[in-house]
Design a protein around this motif. Structure first.
Motif, PDB file in Angstrom:
ATOM      1  N   THR A 124       0.832  -1.200   0.000  1.00 49.57           N
ATOM      2  CA  THR A 124       0.000   0.000   0.000  1.00 49.57           C
ATOM      3  C   THR A 124       0.867   1.251   0.000  1.00 49.57           C
ATOM      4  OG1 THR A 124      -0.116  -0.120   2.401  1.00 49.57           O
ATOM      5  CG2 THR A 124      -1.913  -1.129   1.171  1.00 49.57           C
ATOM      6  N   ILE A 128      -5.115   2.562   3.923  1.00 51.40           N
ATOM      7  CA  ILE A 128      -6.388   2.267   3.259  1.00 51.40           C
ATOM      8  C   ILE A 128      -7.326   1.708   4.308  1.00 51.40           C
ATOM      9  CG2 ILE A 128      -7.545   0.996   1.414  1.00 51.40           C
ATOM     10  CD1 ILE A 128      -4.894   0.824  -0.039  1.00 51.40           C
ATOM     11  N   ASN A 129      -8.408   2.410   4.548  1.00 43.61           N
ATOM     12  CA  ASN A 129      -9.341   2.004   5.587  1.00 43.61           C
ATOM     13  C   ASN A 129     -10.187   0.818   5.151  1.00 43.61           C
ATOM     14  OD1 ASN A 129      -8.564   4.099   7.399  1.00 43.61           O
ATOM     15  ND2 ASN A 129      -9.827   5.543   6.248  1.00 43.61           N
ATOM     16  N   ARG A 130     -10.680   0.089   6.125  1.00 38.62           N
ATOM     17  CA  ARG A 130     -11.569  -1.046   5.858  1.00 38.62           C
ATOM     18  C   ARG A 130     -12.771  -0.585   5.047  1.00 38.62           C
ATOM     19  NH1 ARG A 130     -14.943  -4.422  10.490  1.00 38.62           N
ATOM     20  NH2 ARG A 130     -16.084  -5.782   9.026  1.00 38.62           N
ATOM     21  N   GLU A 132     -12.778   0.638   2.088  1.00 38.14           N
ATOM     22  CA  GLU A 132     -12.464   1.666   1.087  1.00 38.14           C
ATOM     23  C   GLU A 132     -12.041   0.986  -0.208  1.00 38.14           C
ATOM     24  OE1 GLU A 132      -9.512   5.593   0.695  1.00 38.14           O
ATOM     25  OE2 GLU A 132      -9.551   4.376   2.524  1.00 38.14           O
ATOM     26  N   VAL A 133     -12.552   1.470  -1.332  1.00 38.49           N
ATOM     27  CA  VAL A 133     -12.214   0.870  -2.623  1.00 38.49           C
ATOM     28  C   VAL A 133     -10.797   1.275  -3.025  1.00 38.49           C
ATOM     29  CG1 VAL A 133     -12.820   0.704  -5.065  1.00 38.49           C
ATOM     30  CG2 VAL A 133     -14.628   0.803  -3.342  1.00 38.49           C
ATOM     31  N   ASP A 138      -3.096   3.837  -5.121  1.00 35.49           N
ATOM     32  CA  ASP A 138      -2.984   3.420  -3.725  1.00 35.49           C
ATOM     33  C   ASP A 138      -1.955   2.312  -3.528  1.00 35.49           C
ATOM     34  OD1 ASP A 138      -5.035   5.181  -3.061  1.00 35.49           O
ATOM     35  OD2 ASP A 138      -6.589   3.656  -3.405  1.00 35.49           O
ATOM     36  N   GLN A 164     -11.821  -3.990  -1.969  1.00 30.66           N
ATOM     37  CA  GLN A 164     -11.707  -3.285  -0.702  1.00 30.66           C
ATOM     38  C   GLN A 164     -11.158  -4.227   0.375  1.00 30.66           C
ATOM     39  OE1 GLN A 164     -15.801  -2.048  -0.186  1.00 30.66           O
ATOM     40  NE2 GLN A 164     -16.327  -3.895   0.962  1.00 30.66           N
ATOM     41  N   THR A 168      -8.315  -2.547   7.995  1.00 32.73           N
ATOM     42  CA  THR A 168      -7.519  -1.381   7.629  1.00 32.73           C
ATOM     43  C   THR A 168      -6.074  -1.785   7.352  1.00 32.73           C
ATOM     44  OG1 THR A 168      -8.900   0.138   8.894  1.00 32.73           O
ATOM     45  CG2 THR A 168      -6.659   0.852   8.433  1.00 32.73           C
ATOM     46  N   PRO A 183     -16.298  -4.921  -3.633  1.00 27.24           N
ATOM     47  CA  PRO A 183     -17.220  -3.977  -2.987  1.00 27.24           C
ATOM     48  C   PRO A 183     -18.665  -4.354  -3.307  1.00 27.24           C
ATOM     49  CG  PRO A 183     -16.229  -2.970  -4.917  1.00 27.24           C
ATOM     50  CD  PRO A 183     -15.526  -4.273  -4.720  1.00 27.24           C
TER      51      PRO A 183
END
Length: 244
Positions: A124, A128-130, A132-133, A138, A164, A168, A183
């Motif tokens: 990463t 990148i949050n849980r 989040e696409v 990224d 996703q 996190t 997603p």
């Protein structure tokens, strides 16, 4: 040391007379000294031949030999393995090797080194949050040791883009496929078109989604015409399909 592309054959046929090594006197006969560098080349060639990993992914470090150097007559050098190597297992590898010159046994040496596998790994570029696409920007691709990683690590960014994380991911984290999911395309309350068929007949009806689901997931859908609830597979954000 990374395993080099070797110019000799898979059987390690080295014409020592043309190798440019320094002869040592031995009662008038031409004798070749194989030092640590030459013995490491032999070790690297054996590992490259025996390993199931691609040669460009192999890395060798911490080489040692006992004895540290040997003298053999000038001629065509070959070898015979005296133990069963495990060159696709990471970590310290030791080989018992008998050196042959023109088919005759000369010296026995023990060659050891640390064996690693290098490969491309997707990490990463930011947190990148849980849920989040993931987008193309990224992710980064780095080359590092992969022999000790879980085999679900991702080497191609395209396998992660559009998905996703289930949890996190901090910046610089290795991306594993088992931590990603598609997603959701539909959520509870969404209106969709139910497409049903049996191979010959295709019908459709309006429906209301009762679950959250990603592409390919089975969700409960209420047929707004019959008022019945059915199981249907998500095609896209506006369509689900079933059979009858």
């Amino acid at each position: 040391m990374t395993v080099k592309k070797l110019i000799f054959s898979p059987l390690l046929l080295l014409l020592l007379l043309a190798a440019g090594l320094t002869p040592a006197p031995a009662r008038g006969a031409a004798v070749i000294t194989l030092g640590p560098g030459e013995l490491e080349e032999i070790f690297a060639a054996i590992i490259a031949k025996e390993s199931v990993w691609p040669r460009e992914e192999l890395s060798i470090s911490g080489f040692s030999a006992f004895p540290e150097s040997v003298q053999v007559p000038a001629g065509i050098l070959d070898y015979r393995l005296e133990n069963r190597p495990e060159p696709s297992r990471p970590g310290r590898q030791s080989l018992q090797v008998t050196l042959l010159v023109n088919g005759r046994e000369q010296e026995r040496v023990r060659l050891s080194a640390n064996l690693q596998r290098l490969g491309e790994v997707v990490v990463t570029a930011r947190r990148i949050n849980r849920g989040e696409v993931i987008g193309p920007d990224d992710l980064l691709v780095l080359r590092r040791e992969v022999s000790m990683l879980d085999p679900s690590f991702i080497a191609e960014p395209g396998l992660a883009v559009g998905k996703q994380p289930r949890t996190t991911l901090q910046a610089g984290a290795i991306v594993y496929g088992n931590l990603l999911e598609n997603p959701p395309l539909v959520r509870r309350g969404d209106r969709v078109n139910i497409v049903a068929g049996n191979g010959r007949i295709l019908v459709s009806a309006p429906g209301e989604v009762r679950d959250t689901g990603a592409q390919g997931d089975l969700v409960r859908v209420r047929n707004l015409m019959s008022r019945q609830e059915i199981q249907a597979r998500v095609v896209d954000s506006a369509t689900v399909e079933t059979t009858f």
